[in-house]
Motif scaffolding. Structure first.
Motif, mmCIF file in Angstrom:
data_model
loop_
_atom_site.group_PDB
_atom_site.id
_atom_site.type_symbol
_atom_site.label_atom_id
_atom_site.label_comp_id
_atom_site.label_asym_id
_atom_site.label_seq_id
_atom_site.Cartn_x
_atom_site.Cartn_y
_atom_site.Cartn_z
ATOM 1 N N LEU A 53 0.714 -1.150 0.139
ATOM 2 C CA LEU A 53 0.068 0.044 0.023
ATOM 3 C C LEU A 53 0.950 1.315 -0.070
ATOM 4 N N GLN A 54 1.858 1.296 0.781
ATOM 5 C CA GLN A 54 2.780 2.357 0.773
ATOM 6 C C GLN A 54 3.559 2.774 -0.396
ATOM 7 N N GLN A 55 3.685 1.997 -1.401
ATOM 8 C CA GLN A 55 4.222 2.004 -2.666
ATOM 9 C C GLN A 55 3.038 2.601 -3.728
ATOM 10 N N ILE A 56 1.766 3.172 -3.323
ATOM 11 C CA ILE A 56 0.881 3.694 -4.088
ATOM 12 C C ILE A 56 1.330 5.145 -4.062
ATOM 13 N N THR A 57 1.927 5.778 -4.773
ATOM 14 C CA THR A 57 2.189 7.105 -4.936
ATOM 15 C C THR A 57 2.533 7.571 -6.220
ATOM 16 N N VAL A 58 2.351 8.944 -6.413
ATOM 17 C CA VAL A 58 2.608 9.500 -7.757
ATOM 18 C C VAL A 58 3.833 9.305 -8.634
ATOM 19 N N ALA A 59 5.078 9.221 -7.628
ATOM 20 C CA ALA A 59 6.185 8.805 -8.145
ATOM 21 C C ALA A 59 6.235 7.406 -8.735
ATOM 22 N N ASN A 60 5.614 6.506 -8.292
ATOM 23 C CA ASN A 60 5.614 5.129 -8.727
ATOM 24 C C ASN A 60 4.419 4.909 -9.867
ATOM 25 N N GLY A 61 4.142 6.034 -10.464
ATOM 26 C CA GLY A 61 3.068 6.003 -11.576
ATOM 27 C C GLY A 61 1.613 6.050 -11.192
ATOM 28 N N TYR A 62 1.353 5.795 -9.866
ATOM 29 C CA TYR A 62 -0.147 6.019 -9.541
ATOM 30 C C TYR A 62 -0.769 7.479 -9.803
ATOM 31 N N ALA A 63 -1.947 7.454 -9.788
ATOM 32 C CA ALA A 63 -2.794 8.880 -9.664
ATOM 33 C C ALA A 63 -3.037 9.329 -8.318
ATOM 34 N N THR A 64 -2.417 8.887 -7.431
ATOM 35 C CA THR A 64 -2.329 9.437 -6.012
ATOM 36 C C THR A 64 -1.508 9.200 -5.358
ATOM 37 N N ASP A 65 -1.114 9.739 -4.151
ATOM 38 C CA ASP A 65 -0.330 9.669 -3.144
ATOM 39 C C ASP A 65 -0.731 8.978 -1.876
ATOM 40 N N ILE A 66 -1.774 8.130 -2.170
ATOM 41 C CA ILE A 66 -2.449 7.638 -0.995
ATOM 42 C C ILE A 66 -1.445 6.427 0.078
ATOM 43 N N GLY A 67 -0.570 6.146 -0.681
ATOM 44 C CA GLY A 67 0.503 5.348 0.162
ATOM 45 C C GLY A 67 1.425 6.092 1.148
ATOM 46 N N GLN A 68 1.256 7.469 1.223
ATOM 47 C CA GLN A 68 2.113 8.386 1.982
ATOM 48 C C GLN A 68 1.370 8.224 3.415
ATOM 49 N N ARG A 69 0.086 7.882 3.618
ATOM 50 C CA ARG A 69 -0.490 7.750 4.628
ATOM 51 C C ARG A 69 -1.395 6.253 4.951
ATOM 52 N N VAL A 70 -0.581 5.385 5.250
ATOM 53 C CA VAL A 70 -1.311 4.132 5.554
ATOM 54 C C VAL A 70 -1.186 4.048 6.944
ATOM 55 N N TYR A 71 -2.463 3.560 7.318
ATOM 56 C CA TYR A 71 -2.790 3.399 8.876
ATOM 57 C C TYR A 71 -3.096 1.854 9.006
ATOM 58 N N ARG A 72 -2.805 1.334 10.206
ATOM 59 C CA ARG A 72 -3.036 -0.024 10.528
ATOM 60 C C ARG A 72 -4.042 0.022 11.955
ATOM 61 N N GLY A 73 -5.349 -0.457 11.643
ATOM 62 C CA GLY A 73 -6.205 -0.425 12.771
ATOM 63 C C GLY A 73 -6.975 0.547 13.052
ATOM 64 N N ARG A 74 -6.711 1.811 12.424
ATOM 65 C CA ARG A 74 -7.345 3.004 12.687
ATOM 66 C C ARG A 74 -8.876 2.947 12.493
ATOM 67 N N ARG A 75 -9.761 3.170 13.146
ATOM 68 C CA ARG A 75 -11.325 2.909 12.822
ATOM 69 C C ARG A 75 -11.826 4.523 12.596
ATOM 70 N N LYS A 76 -11.273 5.394 13.153
ATOM 71 C CA LYS A 76 -11.813 6.805 13.126
ATOM 72 C C LYS A 76 -10.640 7.893 12.485
ATOM 73 N N LEU A 77 -11.073 8.468 11.380
ATOM 74 C CA LEU A 77 -10.285 9.210 10.908
ATOM 75 C C LEU A 77 -10.506 10.516 10.995
ATOM 76 N N ASP A 78 -9.574 11.807 11.051
ATOM 77 C CA ASP A 78 -9.911 13.217 10.866
ATOM 78 C C ASP A 78 -10.001 13.631 9.381
ATOM 79 N N PRO A 79 -10.808 14.072 8.958
ATOM 80 C CA PRO A 79 -11.020 14.754 7.687
ATOM 81 C C PRO A 79 -9.588 15.173 7.045
ATOM 82 N N ALA A 80 -8.744 15.608 7.883
ATOM 83 C CA ALA A 80 -7.302 15.985 7.539
ATOM 84 C C ALA A 80 -6.472 15.084 7.010
ATOM 85 N N GLN A 81 -6.827 13.704 7.632
ATOM 86 C CA GLN A 81 -5.974 12.544 7.245
ATOM 87 C C GLN A 81 -6.123 11.998 5.925
#
Length: 73
Positions: A15-43
């Motif tokens: 999941l951490q490899q999903i970045t624009v630098a790796n050819g994806y359309a998103t940098d979602i891999g920069q924020r990978v959380y394990r076990g977190r159920r509640k998220l702040d919209p800023a995250q």
């Protein structure tokens, strides 16, 4: 380390490899959380790896087999 922990670490690593630098359309891999159920919209955007409670699957001989299940949110 258990087999389930090893699988979770590998999924997390991929999941951490999903970045624009790796050819994806998103940098979602920069924020990978394990076990977190509640998220702040800023995250957002982010990937969350949740290990659901182990499920017991009974077989024909009434033994219990535990299976780890993972959910991506």
């Amino acid at each position: 380390m258990s087999k389930a922990s090893g699988i979770a670490l590998e999924i997390n690593s991929r999941l951490q490899q999903i970045t624009v630098a790796n050819g994806y359309a998103t940098d979602i891999g920069q924020r990978v959380y394990r076990g977190r159920r509640k998220l702040d919209p800023a995250q957002l955007p982010c990937a969350v790896l949740v290990n659901d409670e182990d499920a017991c699957v009974s077989g024909q001989d009434a033994r219990c087999v535990t299976m780890a299940t993972y959910q991506l949110e």
